[in-house]
Motif scaffolding. Structure first.
Motif, PDB file in Angstrom:
ATOM      1  N   HIS A   1       0.831  -1.210   0.000  1.00  0.00           N
ATOM      2  CA  HIS A   1       0.000   0.000   0.000  1.00  0.00           C
ATOM      3  C   HIS A   1       0.864   1.258   0.000  1.00  0.00           C
ATOM      4  N   VAL A   2       1.911   1.277   0.821  1.00  0.00           N
ATOM      5  CA  VAL A   2       2.796   2.440   0.877  1.00  0.00           C
ATOM      6  C   VAL A   2       3.469   2.645  -0.481  1.00  0.00           C
ATOM      7  N   SER A   3       3.881   1.556  -1.092  1.00  0.00           N
ATOM      8  CA  SER A   3       4.507   1.624  -2.408  1.00  0.00           C
ATOM      9  C   SER A   3       3.545   2.216  -3.445  1.00  0.00           C
ATOM     10  N   ARG A   4       2.305   1.778  -3.401  1.00  0.00           N
ATOM     11  CA  ARG A   4       1.302   2.310  -4.333  1.00  0.00           C
ATOM     12  C   ARG A   4       1.036   3.787  -4.069  1.00  0.00           C
ATOM     13  N   LEU A   5       1.010   4.167  -2.784  1.00  0.00           N
ATOM     14  CA  LEU A   5       0.823   5.582  -2.448  1.00  0.00           C
ATOM     15  C   LEU A   5       1.947   6.424  -3.023  1.00  0.00           C
ATOM     16  N   LEU A   6       3.173   5.957  -2.851  1.00  0.00           N
ATOM     17  CA  LEU A   6       4.325   6.681  -3.381  1.00  0.00           C
ATOM     18  C   LEU A   6       4.185   6.875  -4.883  1.00  0.00           C
ATOM     19  N   SER A   7       3.772   5.820  -5.560  1.00  0.00           N
ATOM     20  CA  SER A   7       3.633   5.876  -7.015  1.00  0.00           C
ATOM     21  C   SER A   7       2.472   6.785  -7.431  1.00  0.00           C
ATOM     22  N   LYS A   8       1.300   6.557  -6.861  1.00  0.00           N
ATOM     23  CA  LYS A   8       0.114   7.314  -7.256  1.00  0.00           C
ATOM     24  C   LYS A   8       0.239   8.805  -6.950  1.00  0.00           C
ATOM     25  N   LEU A   9       0.903   9.131  -5.851  1.00  0.00           N
ATOM     26  CA  LEU A   9       1.012  10.530  -5.443  1.00  0.00           C
ATOM     27  C   LEU A   9       2.336  11.153  -5.871  1.00  0.00           C
ATOM     28  N   ASP A  10       3.121  10.384  -6.624  1.00  0.00           N
ATOM     29  CA  ASP A  10       4.405  10.859  -7.139  1.00  0.00           C
ATOM     30  C   ASP A  10       5.282  11.410  -6.009  1.00  0.00           C
ATOM     31  N   ALA A  11       5.333  10.645  -4.921  1.00  0.00           N
ATOM     32  CA  ALA A  11       6.130  11.037  -3.762  1.00  0.00           C
ATOM     33  C   ALA A  11       7.417  10.228  -3.725  1.00  0.00           C
ATOM     34  N   ARG A  12       8.482  10.840  -3.227  1.00  0.00           N
ATOM     35  CA  ARG A  12       9.786  10.196  -3.167  1.00  0.00           C
ATOM     36  C   ARG A  12       9.891   9.236  -1.989  1.00  0.00           C
ATOM     37  N   ASP A  13       9.265   9.611  -0.850  1.00  0.00           N
ATOM     38  CA  ASP A  13       9.406   8.806   0.356  1.00  0.00           C
ATOM     39  C   ASP A  13       8.245   9.091   1.309  1.00  0.00           C
ATOM     40  N   ARG A  14       8.274   8.434   2.473  1.00  0.00           N
ATOM     41  CA  ARG A  14       7.204   8.586   3.460  1.00  0.00           C
ATOM     42  C   ARG A  14       7.078  10.026   3.949  1.00  0.00           C
ATOM     43  N   ALA A  15       8.203  10.714   4.039  1.00  0.00           N
ATOM     44  CA  ALA A  15       8.160  12.107   4.494  1.00  0.00           C
ATOM     45  C   ALA A  15       7.299  12.946   3.557  1.00  0.00           C
ATOM     46  N   GLN A  16       7.439  12.732   2.266  1.00  0.00           N
ATOM     47  CA  GLN A  16       6.611  13.470   1.313  1.00  0.00           C
ATOM     48  C   GLN A  16       5.150  13.053   1.410  1.00  0.00           C
ATOM     49  N   LEU A  17       4.885  11.790   1.744  1.00  0.00           N
ATOM     50  CA  LEU A  17       3.498  11.364   1.947  1.00  0.00           C
ATOM     51  C   LEU A  17       2.867  12.121   3.107  1.00  0.00           C
ATOM     52  N   VAL A  18       3.647  12.351   4.159  1.00  0.00           N
ATOM     53  CA  VAL A  18       3.153  13.114   5.307  1.00  0.00           C
ATOM     54  C   VAL A  18       2.771  14.528   4.859  1.00  0.00           C
ATOM     55  N   VAL A  19       3.642  15.160   4.105  1.00  0.00           N
ATOM     56  CA  VAL A  19       3.379  16.514   3.617  1.00  0.00           C
ATOM     57  C   VAL A  19       2.107  16.534   2.774  1.00  0.00           C
ATOM     58  N   ILE A  20       1.977  15.593   1.873  1.00  0.00           N
ATOM     59  CA  ILE A  20       0.798  15.538   0.992  1.00  0.00           C
ATOM     60  C   ILE A  20      -0.470  15.362   1.813  1.00  0.00           C
ATOM     61  N   ALA A  21      -0.438  14.476   2.798  1.00  0.00           N
ATOM     62  CA  ALA A  21      -1.633  14.225   3.626  1.00  0.00           C
ATOM     63  C   ALA A  21      -2.074  15.492   4.367  1.00  0.00           C
ATOM     64  N   TYR A  22      -1.104  16.228   4.908  1.00  0.00           N
ATOM     65  CA  TYR A  22      -1.457  17.470   5.619  1.00  0.00           C
ATOM     66  C   TYR A  22      -1.883  18.565   4.650  1.00  0.00           C
ATOM     67  N   GLU A  23      -1.190  18.687   3.530  1.00  0.00           N
ATOM     68  CA  GLU A  23      -1.550  19.748   2.577  1.00  0.00           C
ATOM     69  C   GLU A  23      -2.907  19.490   1.939  1.00  0.00           C
ATOM     70  N   ALA A  24      -3.297  18.250   1.834  1.00  0.00           N
ATOM     71  CA  ALA A  24      -4.621  17.931   1.267  1.00  0.00           C
ATOM     72  C   ALA A  24      -5.713  18.018   2.323  1.00  0.00           C
ATOM     73  N   GLY A  25      -5.313  18.244   3.581  1.00  0.00           N
ATOM     74  CA  GLY A  25      -6.306  18.357   4.651  1.00  0.00           C
ATOM     75  C   GLY A  25      -6.848  17.001   5.088  1.00  0.00           C
ATOM     76  N   LEU A  26      -6.182  15.934   4.705  1.00  0.00           N
ATOM     77  CA  LEU A  26      -6.644  14.587   5.071  1.00  0.00           C
ATOM     78  C   LEU A  26      -6.462  14.316   6.551  1.00  0.00           C
ATOM     79  N   VAL A  27      -5.427  14.877   7.139  1.00  0.00           N
ATOM     80  CA  VAL A  27      -5.171  14.697   8.568  1.00  0.00           C
ATOM     81  C   VAL A  27      -4.884  16.047   9.214  1.00  0.00           C
ATOM     82  N   THR A  28      -5.145  16.121  10.489  1.00  0.00           N
ATOM     83  CA  THR A  28      -4.844  17.301  11.295  1.00  0.00           C
ATOM     84  C   THR A  28      -4.215  16.810  12.594  1.00  0.00           C
ATOM     85  N   PRO A  29      -3.463  17.651  13.269  1.00  0.00           N
ATOM     86  CA  PRO A  29      -2.842  17.202  14.521  1.00  0.00           C
ATOM     87  C   PRO A  29      -3.900  16.838  15.551  1.00  0.00           C
ATOM     88  N   ARG A  30      -3.537  15.901  16.396  1.00  0.00           N
ATOM     89  CA  ARG A  30      -4.486  15.473  17.438  1.00  0.00           C
ATOM     90  C   ARG A  30      -4.567  16.492  18.531  1.00  0.00           C
TER      91      ARG A  30
END
Length: 129
Positions: A100-129
């Protein structure tokens, strides 16, 4: 910090990281993975959300390419969970999490997990607890 993640940083640790954890982090990043300490993830999200300009947010349509399960995985990655923690939380094997992480990297054109974190926050998918 977001600029550093977009540019090339593969991880962030706090300055009080114990030497053994620092060595482990170097090995993780040398293997090509990203690493964000949970305290850094919290600071990163608080910093991002404290900015008055929300125009930097990605449109939610960026995430339209994801399945519901991939969105769940992305949220967990954004919270700084490891593959093992993710597998336990979402009731799947670690190999499936890696897929799943591999597919996320590919679909979202992200280099690594750190970029996935940025994308999730910038898209408003997650907010701090």
């Amino acid at each position: 910090m977001f600029h550093a993640l977009r540019a090339a940083a593969s991880g962030f640790l706090s300055k009080d990281t114990p030497p053994d954890d620092l060595l482990a982090a170097i090995r993780v990043m040398a293997a090509g993975d990203a690493l964000l300490a949970p305290s850094v993830t919290r600071r990163l999200s608080a910093d991002y959300l404290s900015r008055p300009d929300s125009s930097a947010r990605l449109p939610n349509t960026v995430l339209d390419v994801l399945t519901d399960r991939e969105r769940e995985v992305l949220c967990s990655v954004a919270r700084g969970e490891s593959n093992t923690e993710l597998a336990t939380e979402l009731h799947m094997g670690t190999a499936t999490v890696k897929t799943h992480v591999s597919r996320l990297l590919s679909k979202l054109d992200a280099r690594d997990r750190a970029q996935l974190v940025v994308i999730a926050y910038e898209a408003g998918l997650v907010t701090p607890r």
